[in-house]
Design a protein around this motif. Sequence first.
Motif, PDB file in Angstrom:
ATOM      1  N   LEU A 131      11.027   6.121  -0.247  1.00  0.00           N
ATOM      2  CA  LEU A 131      10.550   5.253   0.822  1.00  0.00           C
ATOM      3  C   LEU A 131       9.649   4.162   0.269  1.00  0.00           C
ATOM      4  CD1 LEU A 131       9.865   7.603   3.845  1.00  0.00           C
ATOM      5  CD2 LEU A 131      11.842   6.202   3.336  1.00  0.00           C
ATOM      6  N   PHE A 186      10.176   0.293   0.605  1.00  0.00           N
ATOM      7  CA  PHE A 186       9.121  -0.556   1.124  1.00  0.00           C
ATOM      8  C   PHE A 186       8.834  -1.709   0.165  1.00  0.00           C
ATOM      9  CE2 PHE A 186       4.522  -1.441   1.288  1.00  0.00           C
ATOM     10  CZ  PHE A 186       4.444  -1.926   2.574  1.00  0.00           C
ATOM     11  N   SER A 224       6.824  -3.714   6.190  1.00  0.00           N
ATOM     12  CA  SER A 224       7.257  -2.938   7.324  1.00  0.00           C
ATOM     13  C   SER A 224       6.226  -1.868   7.655  1.00  0.00           C
ATOM     14  CB  SER A 224       8.601  -2.274   7.027  1.00  0.00           C
ATOM     15  OG  SER A 224       8.887  -1.351   8.045  1.00  0.00           O
ATOM     16  N   ARG A 284       6.349   0.170  10.090  1.00  0.00           N
ATOM     17  CA  ARG A 284       7.024   1.404  10.479  1.00  0.00           C
ATOM     18  C   ARG A 284       7.298   2.276   9.254  1.00  0.00           C
ATOM     19  NH1 ARG A 284      11.910  -1.211  13.322  1.00  0.00           N
ATOM     20  NH2 ARG A 284      11.062  -3.044  12.307  1.00  0.00           N
ATOM     21  N   LEU A 285       7.691   1.587   8.185  1.00  0.00           N
ATOM     22  CA  LEU A 285       7.990   2.348   6.981  1.00  0.00           C
ATOM     23  C   LEU A 285       6.724   2.995   6.430  1.00  0.00           C
ATOM     24  CD1 LEU A 285      10.670   2.817   5.863  1.00  0.00           C
ATOM     25  CD2 LEU A 285      10.385   0.945   4.260  1.00  0.00           C
ATOM     26  N   ALA A 296      17.115   4.881   4.761  1.00  0.00           N
ATOM     27  CA  ALA A 296      16.274   3.814   4.211  1.00  0.00           C
ATOM     28  C   ALA A 296      17.066   2.998   3.191  1.00  0.00           C
ATOM     29  CB  ALA A 296      15.043   4.421   3.559  1.00  0.00           C
ATOM     30  N   SER A 314      19.712   0.904   4.821  1.00  0.00           N
ATOM     31  CA  SER A 314      19.315  -0.340   5.479  1.00  0.00           C
ATOM     32  C   SER A 314      19.063  -1.442   4.465  1.00  0.00           C
ATOM     33  CB  SER A 314      18.121  -0.117   6.402  1.00  0.00           C
ATOM     34  OG  SER A 314      17.144   0.624   5.748  1.00  0.00           O
ATOM     35  N   THR A 321      16.589  -4.413   9.116  1.00  0.00           N
ATOM     36  CA  THR A 321      15.438  -3.525   9.306  1.00  0.00           C
ATOM     37  C   THR A 321      15.579  -2.739  10.607  1.00  0.00           C
ATOM     38  OG1 THR A 321      14.245  -5.256  10.464  1.00  0.00           O
ATOM     39  CG2 THR A 321      13.907  -5.096   8.095  1.00  0.00           C
ATOM     40  N   PHE A 380      14.708   1.148  10.819  1.00  0.00           N
ATOM     41  CA  PHE A 380      13.460   1.768  10.374  1.00  0.00           C
ATOM     42  C   PHE A 380      12.881   2.706  11.414  1.00  0.00           C
ATOM     43  CE2 PHE A 380      12.174  -1.358   6.803  1.00  0.00           C
ATOM     44  CZ  PHE A 380      13.300  -0.975   6.130  1.00  0.00           C
ATOM     45  N   ILE A 436      14.333   6.015  10.893  1.00  0.00           N
ATOM     46  CA  ILE A 436      13.735   6.785   9.796  1.00  0.00           C
ATOM     47  C   ILE A 436      12.568   7.606  10.300  1.00  0.00           C
ATOM     48  CG2 ILE A 436      12.452   6.558   7.637  1.00  0.00           C
ATOM     49  CD1 ILE A 436      14.101   4.048   7.098  1.00  0.00           C
TER      50      ILE A 436
END
Lengths: 118, 94, 140, 802, 492, 112
Positions: free
Chosen positions: A54, A58, A69, A71-72, B49, B52, B58, B61, B64
């Motif tokens: 992740l 990111f 992001s 959200r990430l 992830a 995408s 995006t 997300f 996720i």
Amino acid sequence: MNISGIGEFLTSLLILIGASMSMISAFGMIRFPDVYTRAHAATKSSTLAVLLTLSGVFLFLWISESFISVRLLLGIAFVFITAPVSGHLVCRAAYRSNVKLAQVSTRDELKNVIQQKE
Amino acid sequence: MIEMMLIVSLVFFILAIAVSVYRIIRGPSLPDRVLAMDLVGINLLSGIAIFSILLDTTAFFDVILLIGILAFIGTIALTKFIERGAIIEYKRDR
Amino acid sequence: MKINDVILQTVAKVVVFIILTLGVYIFLAGHHNPGGGFVGGLVLASALVLLYLSFDIKTVHKGLPFDFKLIAALGAFTVVAAGVGALFFNESFLTQTFLSWTWPIVGKMGVSTVTIFEAGVALAVVGVVITIILSISEDV
Amino acid sequence: MLITIIIPFLAALFVPILHKSIFRKLHIGWFVLFVPLVLFMLLARSIPSVSNGRAFVHAFEWIPAYGVNFTIYLDGMSLLFSLLITGIGALVVLYSIFYLSQRESLSHFYVYLLMFMGAMLGLVFSDNVIALYLFWELTSISSFLLIAFWFYRNQSRYGAQKSLLITVSGGIAMLAGFLMLYTMTGSFSIREIASSIHLHANHELFLPALVLILLGAFSKSVQFPFHIWLPDAMEAPTPVSAYLHSATMVKAGLYLVARFTPIFGVEPVWFWTVSIVGLVTLFWGSFSAIRQTDLKALLAYSTISQLGLIMSLLGIGSAVYALDFQPSSLILTSAAFAAFFHLINHSTFKGALFMVIGIIDHTVGTRDVRRLGGLMAMMPLTFTIALIGSFSMAGLPPFNGFLSKEMFFYAMNQVQAFNLFSISTLSALFPILAWIASILTFVYSMIIVFQTFFGRYKPDEFDRPPEEASFGMLIAPAILSILIVGIFFFPNVINRHILQPILLNVYAPLADAMEFDFHISAWHGFNLELFMTLGVVVFGAIVYKLLRHWMKIYGLFPEKWSFDSLYHFILERGEQAARSLTNTYMTGSLRHYFAYIFLFFIAAVGGILIYTGAFSIATNQDAPITVYEWIIAVIMMIAGIAIIFATSRLTAIILNSVLGFSIAGLFVMFRAPDLALTQLVVESVTTALFLLCFYFLPPFKQEEKPARNFQWTHALISISVGLVFIFIALAVNSNPMFDTIAHFFENADELTGSSNIVNAILGDFRAFDTMLEVVVLFLAGIGVYTLVKLKKGREEQNIEDQ
Amino acid sequence: MNNLVVLPMIIPLLTGIALFFFRSLLWLQRLISIGAMLAASAVSIYILHLIQRDGILRLDFGGWKPPFGILFVADSFAMLLVLAASVITVICLFYAFFSIGKAREKMYVYPFILFLIAGVNGSFLTGDLFNLFVCFEVMLLASYVLISLGGKRVQLRESFKYVAINILSSWLFLVAIAYLYGAVGTLNMAHLSQRIAEVGQGPLLTTISIVFLIVFSLKAGLVLYHWLPGSYRVAPTAIAALFGALLTKVGMYALFRVFTLLFYHQPEITHTLIGIMAGITLIGGSIGAIAYQNVRAIVTYNVIITVGFILIGLAASTTMGYEGAAYYFIHDMVAKALLFLLAGTMIALTGTAAIERMSGLIRNYPLLGWLYFIAILSIVGIPPLSGFIGKMLIGQAAIESHSYLLLALGFLSSLFVLYSLLRIFLNCFWGETIISEENEAPLKRGLLMPSILLAILSVGIGIAPEWLAPYVQDAAHTLANPEEYINAVLED
Amino acid sequence: METLMILLAGILVMAATYLLLSKNFIRVIIGTAILSHAVHLLLMVMGGLKAGNVPLLGENAAPYTDALPQALILTAIVISFAVTAFILVLAYRAYKELGTDDLEKLRGVDDE
């Protein structure tokens, strides 16, 4: 290869490492003898794997599209917080529902503690 | 090159999922299955992830994070079920 | 023997807020991005479910003294009433309206009556999901 | 004229009120008596003008949009019937005042009776066939109610049901016939139909309409084989039998046949059916009457036979139309004349006889001829009336029956002489059958008189000692017997004022061409008819004397071969058969129910698919398939098939959620993030619910394990369903006919300020769907709550909920 | 824009939701629910008049022009049914007040009834195929809840079957919608009709139409009626009456709408099939009606007979047939509600549904008996009661379209109806009185009033069908001329 | 891809049909659930799977995939969720009350 190209390469390397790690932990799921040992593979290494992946994603987006992001980030934080807890709970549940330890186990410390309490 | 690496990672994750699915089916105990399901969720999340990035969007997300949440809640629910039989108690008495 | 849930409960308190944030985000994002009232509502509901899981019904009810049936009803009522509202402006039933303007930095922003509608959806979903889950849990 | 129809109904409304107030002591019948009396006088006033050939028409709109109106049409025929209805009605009411005691529920009785009277008047006055049908059914219903007046008796209910079923069936057939007539001619008015029907004589519906309308007429007028309801209808109180079941209602069919003769007469089928059915009924009725031991049943069969007689006469009369008014054929109009004359006579003598039987029943408490005997001495007046009635029925002078019987023989002989439609042998049968039937009629008439009033006096058999009936009871039959004799001596009063106008109605085309000038006289010289009558008397006497010897003949027709038992059999067995048939497919098994649906789906959709040749396949427009889609598709296929063979509940649930999550994955592939998101969450919640609800159940039972018990029939069904599903989908996919309307939604940003098209559709373009969807969800949520919380299962049976 | 059109649906919906906030105030729930339905009925009457004056009304939700948005289209046919449904609901609600019991009242039975009627009215009014599906679902969900409300064992048993079968039919409906959308690319019914007419109803579209036929047949109980008798028998009386009066009608309405508006180009296939199915339904229903000795069973099989009979009107596909069907629709809603209420009252009074265990009720409850007698005559189609005019017109239509077999079956079925219902009357109302005056269960006036109202309605419609004639003729005219509907929807 | 997806949906329909024909509560319910999956898939396919973009304006350029079926499916998903939840609980209650999950034992005679 420009800076961002390198960055992208590095981040995808990060992702690849994460992926390999998760692969390895998955093998652990097969190889380990009982649920308690499998929990190591399932929670510890794979948490790291996910984190790596992740973060890679990111960073990749940050570098290539300069897109942060939230959200990430939240997701990373979330996984980071919850994965150990779920590992802990599964193990405890397994123990309390009397799932047998593997043959190779040598000690069961918790047994004495519980017996004492009761 | 980068794409290649990403695809390889994706394949890794898919393999990991497949292995976990094997564990789900195989068991032998319920906690094993729960553990494996948790793993499936986590791997799925990583896979998406990567996916995408590949799709250059995006839009997923949320998915996720959602999978993370659901996997967590699911795991907790199942462990509580294994432990106490009831999932949501009216009044916790023990 | 009492089972010690300290770890779970502590984590839950933190995580619930992450989930709630996400829920609200998804709910609001629905206008331009994937999401919307329904999913948002479900996510909010899942936060509540997590609370119920890690504590118990009674404890949660102390903090959240709602009758979720009524919340569901309120949501459904909002949804329908959002449609009826248009009647007072002599518009067709369910006419939505929106305002959008462009800000210098933030970009395009807007408010829309759809938000009320979607809020109703979210409320209804939360109410319904929790009602179902609680009903079954209390019965077992 | 409408007032004549309305008055009885209005009176019926007042009866219950009056019964409770003023007429608590006094018999309510006295009030009711006014109605037919007044009406009779009203109607009688119009005799002069009608006999001059005038007709009154009044139209009242009911449903003009569909051509349904109350058109009141008063001509000679209606007048005759209405006079019978009110005249006999008045006598019957008078009789009933003494027959029914105050203890009976009189208000019901008179309400039904008045209802019947109004309906019957409406029937004969209606020109519009739908209005006619209305009143027709109303008479059936009031007859039903009257037959079951003593509804606590099994026999009464049985008879009432039988009569209603048969007459309503006939009525429905008749309605269908009327509708067919309407389709041909575009009118519901009998007169309009009659005037335009000749244009449609070759229409394919002409014959069906004819048959259907005849069915109606026959069932009402108790023609063979619909006669079976009349004997059972005798369970009604005797005034009702006298009124409805001999004098008026059963003649509605005759009225209908007479009315429709101008419409259908041109068709020879009409002639053959009506006259032959009439003759058969005549014969069968009289034949069966003899074996009856219950006097009322005997009278019922005699009514059947007499109605058959009139029917056959009407049939012969209709031949005039079929022969297209050849001058030589006009002699057959005498048949119609005889028909109406006998119709009047029958009402008089049968009415009288019924009342007499009623008196006997009332006094001694039985109607069984085997128990009766020697009553002449105790009941001289009753005896006299019975004698007059019976002899009139037997066709003896000096009673009116003699006159019409002579005319009947005359008409029958004409048929033979005429050699209608060149079937000589058959037409020769007419007079012979008629003669034999007359002999039998003579015999049963004698049975009434002799076995009741002569013979051995058996007081032990009676419930009560016989004594002469009260004066009030005797008035009505006495009036009728005076009429019987009176008509014999002065037949031409009726002839001129009533019968002649009717013939003009029946043979409207002849109105200008000829004068009907029948002169009724008792003495025609020594002609064939007189000899026939003499023969009837002689042979009848012999047959009556030898009654005991040849009664064995009835043994040849065992009870169970009669139409009566056929009717019974059909109902009884029909119910059983229906039950077993319905039980075979209404098994209550969900599995069967699903199978029906799928089989029907395969048969109908698959059948049409093949029949129309709709299937086509073209893959050239398909989007390319990526490897991920392959993977997911394969996973789903495997999961889908594996779920069939899943041996544990948990596996099935998990495989189901695998399917659900894979669908979410597919949605990702199809560029539908909203869907993926929603599907994901929904699937999780669904799985959780599955687990919550079903984890606690015991494992699948052994026999349910499909791996060991794979159901090939089920597999076949499911594969077929799937194939049909696939074929249509492929065909649709390869034949895109239009662009979808989706391009409009791409302006979502300007239109709704939302750049998520899907959400714009959900929240704005199709917000109504979303609104209802929320309601559905809400309903489900609360539904679950109620399901869990409201548990009545263990409570006692709550009656209300059965 | 005509916001009135949405009211017959939205009033019950909104009040239904609002009632949730007054759970314990039962009197208020009763008051509000009946007030809402009265209001809906009044609005329906007004709309009916507006249609006479201004032609077909439509309401585009959100102001989005068809075919892009969803819309309600109020033509006379739909509005007649809406009106009838609303009025019947008022009466059934009234009956429910006295019979349904506190437990169910507290469990939201009134809101559910209101939702049911909202779904029903929505299904009648909508002009969008997918929205029809959604309205169906509202109605069905409400019906699921209502049928299982109480949780008695039989209820649970039968409602599971009912729910499962209806779910299958719902998904089949979606399949059909998907096919049609794939083929024609639109959902608005008028637009669909236009496009289908443009391209011609080829084999493929005909096949798809058969899928629709099956879906709606399942809802209407046409041929596929096997689920119906079991499930209608377990619900409480007031609810069973609503079901018997309304639910199958919605399916039939959908059949009429779809096969007059969309798939009317190949009647030799589709309408013939409908005719055959109607015939089978008539036979099956008739046989079922005489098969059982149970009041509820007899009554439910009578529902099936009606389905076959009304669809003769569609199979004939003439204006006359549509008029007859419209009349019969209205009549049957009234008469079936009446019949169900009476049957329920009988059962409540005697405590049994078996006819051989009842006898002589007319001595104890004369009014009930005569109401039942009126109901029989009305359903058999004896003039001047409400069933006659529809029966006559449908019969005429069958003759016009040369479907003599259907005519015969239809008219014969009336005999079976007569026989089956008469049996109840003869056995239960007539016969020896077995209930003595002391043991006589009191008949609450509230239980009888609704039946009286319905009987008056039935007689009223029968005596004065002329009042309905302009509306019915307009309805039939619209059904027979789909272009009117299309014009009303697609023109601005 | 359409053909593949149609085949997939068809197989799901077959499986669902087979499950619906079994005599066990849960299998019937799973059958309806699978059927709903198949239907959603079909709706998706019928809208056309032509490579378009995610129907989010601004993020990508046109052409977008057909958004209408997506909206329909979303509605359908919610409804199927509601219905499934209800029938699940119904089956659960029925099991508790009736003590069996075998539908063949729950026929019930029509004239009891």
